[in-house]
Design a protein around this motif. Structure first.
Motif, PDB file in Angstrom:
ATOM      1  N   CYS A  28      38.817  31.826  44.396  1.00  0.00           N
ATOM      2  CA  CYS A  28      40.114  31.170  44.547  1.00  0.00           C
ATOM      3  C   CYS A  28      41.201  31.847  43.726  1.00  0.00           C
ATOM      4  N   ALA A  29      40.876  32.338  42.562  1.00  0.00           N
ATOM      5  CA  ALA A  29      41.887  32.910  41.672  1.00  0.00           C
ATOM      6  C   ALA A  29      41.782  34.421  41.663  1.00  0.00           C
ATOM      7  N   GLN A  30      42.146  35.031  42.778  1.00  0.00           N
ATOM      8  CA  GLN A  30      42.094  36.492  42.849  1.00  0.00           C
ATOM      9  C   GLN A  30      43.422  37.078  42.403  1.00  0.00           C
ATOM     10  N   ASP A  31      43.349  38.127  41.616  1.00  0.00           N
ATOM     11  CA  ASP A  31      44.529  38.815  41.116  1.00  0.00           C
ATOM     12  C   ASP A  31      45.010  39.792  42.181  1.00  0.00           C
ATOM     13  N   VAL A  32      46.241  39.612  42.656  1.00  0.00           N
ATOM     14  CA  VAL A  32      46.808  40.542  43.609  1.00  0.00           C
ATOM     15  C   VAL A  32      48.018  41.251  43.006  1.00  0.00           C
ATOM     16  N   SER A  33      48.071  41.289  41.695  1.00  0.00           N
ATOM     17  CA  SER A  33      49.167  41.995  41.047  1.00  0.00           C
ATOM     18  C   SER A  33      49.035  43.481  41.329  1.00  0.00           C
ATOM     19  N   PRO A  34      50.160  44.209  41.332  1.00  0.00           N
ATOM     20  CA  PRO A  34      50.082  45.634  41.633  1.00  0.00           C
ATOM     21  C   PRO A  34      49.400  46.441  40.546  1.00  0.00           C
ATOM     22  N   ILE A  35      49.285  45.893  39.357  1.00  0.00           N
ATOM     23  CA  ILE A  35      48.664  46.604  38.249  1.00  0.00           C
ATOM     24  C   ILE A  35      47.241  46.091  38.090  1.00  0.00           C
ATOM     25  N   PRO A  36      46.259  46.984  38.085  1.00  0.00           N
ATOM     26  CA  PRO A  36      44.880  46.513  37.949  1.00  0.00           C
ATOM     27  C   PRO A  36      44.659  45.833  36.613  1.00  0.00           C
ATOM     28  N   ASN A  37      43.738  44.909  36.607  1.00  0.00           N
ATOM     29  CA  ASN A  37      43.389  44.198  35.389  1.00  0.00           C
ATOM     30  C   ASN A  37      42.728  45.155  34.415  1.00  0.00           C
ATOM     31  N   PRO A  38      43.341  45.402  33.235  1.00  0.00           N
ATOM     32  CA  PRO A  38      42.725  46.347  32.306  1.00  0.00           C
ATOM     33  C   PRO A  38      41.369  45.874  31.802  1.00  0.00           C
ATOM     34  N   GLY A  39      41.052  44.620  31.988  1.00  0.00           N
ATOM     35  CA  GLY A  39      39.766  44.117  31.552  1.00  0.00           C
ATOM     36  C   GLY A  39      38.625  44.539  32.452  1.00  0.00           C
ATOM     37  N   ASN A  40      38.935  45.240  33.561  1.00  0.00           N
ATOM     38  CA  ASN A  40      37.856  45.632  34.473  1.00  0.00           C
ATOM     39  C   ASN A  40      37.234  46.963  34.090  1.00  0.00           C
ATOM     40  N   ALA A  41      37.661  47.544  32.985  1.00  0.00           N
ATOM     41  CA  ALA A  41      37.130  48.853  32.576  1.00  0.00           C
ATOM     42  C   ALA A  41      35.729  48.710  32.004  1.00  0.00           C
ATOM     43  N   TYR A  42      34.885  49.637  32.378  1.00  0.00           N
ATOM     44  CA  TYR A  42      33.541  49.680  31.832  1.00  0.00           C
ATOM     45  C   TYR A  42      33.476  50.824  30.838  1.00  0.00           C
ATOM     46  N   PRO A  43      32.812  50.655  29.711  1.00  0.00           N
ATOM     47  CA  PRO A  43      32.798  51.689  28.678  1.00  0.00           C
ATOM     48  C   PRO A  43      32.306  53.045  29.155  1.00  0.00           C
ATOM     49  N   ASP A  45      32.629  54.459  32.127  1.00  0.00           N
ATOM     50  CA  ASP A  45      33.294  54.969  33.313  1.00  0.00           C
ATOM     51  C   ASP A  45      34.804  54.981  33.099  1.00  0.00           C
ATOM     52  N   PRO A  46      35.351  56.070  32.529  1.00  0.00           N
ATOM     53  CA  PRO A  46      36.774  56.083  32.215  1.00  0.00           C
ATOM     54  C   PRO A  46      37.681  55.969  33.440  1.00  0.00           C
ATOM     55  N   GLY A  47      37.248  56.436  34.590  1.00  0.00           N
ATOM     56  CA  GLY A  47      38.074  56.339  35.792  1.00  0.00           C
ATOM     57  C   GLY A  47      38.212  54.924  36.311  1.00  0.00           C
ATOM     58  N   ARG A  48      37.327  54.041  35.881  1.00  0.00           N
ATOM     59  CA  ARG A  48      37.326  52.660  36.372  1.00  0.00           C
ATOM     60  C   ARG A  48      38.647  51.948  36.101  1.00  0.00           C
ATOM     61  N   ARG A  49      39.348  52.345  35.055  1.00  0.00           N
ATOM     62  CA  ARG A  49      40.596  51.644  34.744  1.00  0.00           C
ATOM     63  C   ARG A  49      41.665  51.898  35.797  1.00  0.00           C
ATOM     64  N   PHE A  50      41.448  52.882  36.669  1.00  0.00           N
ATOM     65  CA  PHE A  50      42.407  53.177  37.723  1.00  0.00           C
ATOM     66  C   PHE A  50      42.013  52.570  39.064  1.00  0.00           C
ATOM     67  N   LEU A  51      40.940  51.805  39.071  1.00  0.00           N
ATOM     68  CA  LEU A  51      40.476  51.163  40.300  1.00  0.00           C
ATOM     69  C   LEU A  51      41.522  50.180  40.812  1.00  0.00           C
ATOM     70  N   LEU A  52      41.840  50.306  42.085  1.00  0.00           N
ATOM     71  CA  LEU A  52      42.673  49.325  42.770  1.00  0.00           C
ATOM     72  C   LEU A  52      41.831  48.711  43.881  1.00  0.00           C
ATOM     73  N   ARG A  53      41.835  47.395  43.956  1.00  0.00           N
ATOM     74  CA  ARG A  53      41.145  46.738  45.058  1.00  0.00           C
ATOM     75  C   ARG A  53      41.978  46.896  46.331  1.00  0.00           C
ATOM     76  N   ASP A  54      41.388  46.603  47.473  1.00  0.00           N
ATOM     77  CA  ASP A  54      42.054  46.811  48.763  1.00  0.00           C
ATOM     78  C   ASP A  54      43.425  46.151  48.825  1.00  0.00           C
ATOM     79  N   GLU A  55      43.519  44.898  48.367  1.00  0.00           N
ATOM     80  CA  GLU A  55      44.806  44.203  48.439  1.00  0.00           C
ATOM     81  C   GLU A  55      45.830  44.835  47.484  1.00  0.00           C
ATOM     82  N   GLN A  56      45.359  45.388  46.378  1.00  0.00           N
ATOM     83  CA  GLN A  56      46.265  46.071  45.455  1.00  0.00           C
ATOM     84  C   GLN A  56      46.736  47.406  46.049  1.00  0.00           C
ATOM     85  N   ILE A  57      45.859  48.089  46.761  1.00  0.00           N
ATOM     86  CA  ILE A  57      46.256  49.329  47.427  1.00  0.00           C
ATOM     87  C   ILE A  57      47.352  49.028  48.444  1.00  0.00           C
TER      88      ILE A  57
END
Length: 167
Positions: A28-43, A45-57
């Motif tokens: 229900c509470a999906q983030d559709v902000s244009p900026i990815p959530n910085p909390g989604n980074a995994y230690p 995988d440095p590229g993970r912080r640039f992940l955009l979900r489909d709706e963000q793309i």
């Protein structure tokens, strides 16, 4: 007749109710902000912080089409560092360069000069000259000047651009 409620039924009922609520409210509470959530980074995988979900793309593509250079940068980073899609990354680098983003110009020049043909070398030199003429950043100007000089003189010994750009 209704069966009497016993205390042994409450833990089971509470667990079932909690599961039902969890299943009912998940997603229900999906983030559709244009900026990815910085909390989604995994230690690991440095590229993970640039992940955009489909709706963000999709959202960033709409913003980029309207001239939002920050959205373009997010798309560049997503395709270059997370999705490892150099064709789409280059597409968005071109869009950033069209919008006057000097960092996109520099990065596009870095990518296309490596293709080592006359048209791409000349385009890379043109992008670098544009940075030199319009950039307010002395650091970026210096990087562009150094790179342009290396294209002209083949300091690295790996590019053929000097043949088409010359002095």
């Amino acid at each position: 007749m209704i069966a009497p409620v016993t205390t042994s039924m409450f833990p089971r009922a509470a667990l079932i109710l909690a599961l039902v609520l969890l299943l009912a409210t998940s997603g229900c509470a999906q983030d559709v902000s244009p900026i990815p959530n910085p909390g989604n980074a995994y230690p690991g995988d440095p590229g993970r912080r640039f992940l955009l979900r489909d709706e963000q793309i999709r959202l960033n593509e709409r913003l980029a089409a309207q001239g939002d250079t920050a959205a373009v940068t997010r798309l560049i980073n997503h395709y270059q560092w997370w999705a490892s899609d150099p064709v789409r990354a280059r597409f968005w680098l071109r869009r950033g360069a069209e919008l006057g983003d000097h960092m996109a110009m520099l990065n596009l020049a870095l990518q296309i000069h490596a293709l080592d043909d006359e048209a791409n070398c000349k385009e890379a030199a043109s992008l670098l000259m544009s940075i030199l003429e319009t950039s307010p950043s002395k650091r970026l100007e210096a990087e562009a000047a150094d790179f342009l000089e290396s294209l002209r003189t083949d300091v690295s010994g790996t590019s053929q651009c000097y043949r088409w750009i010359g002095q």
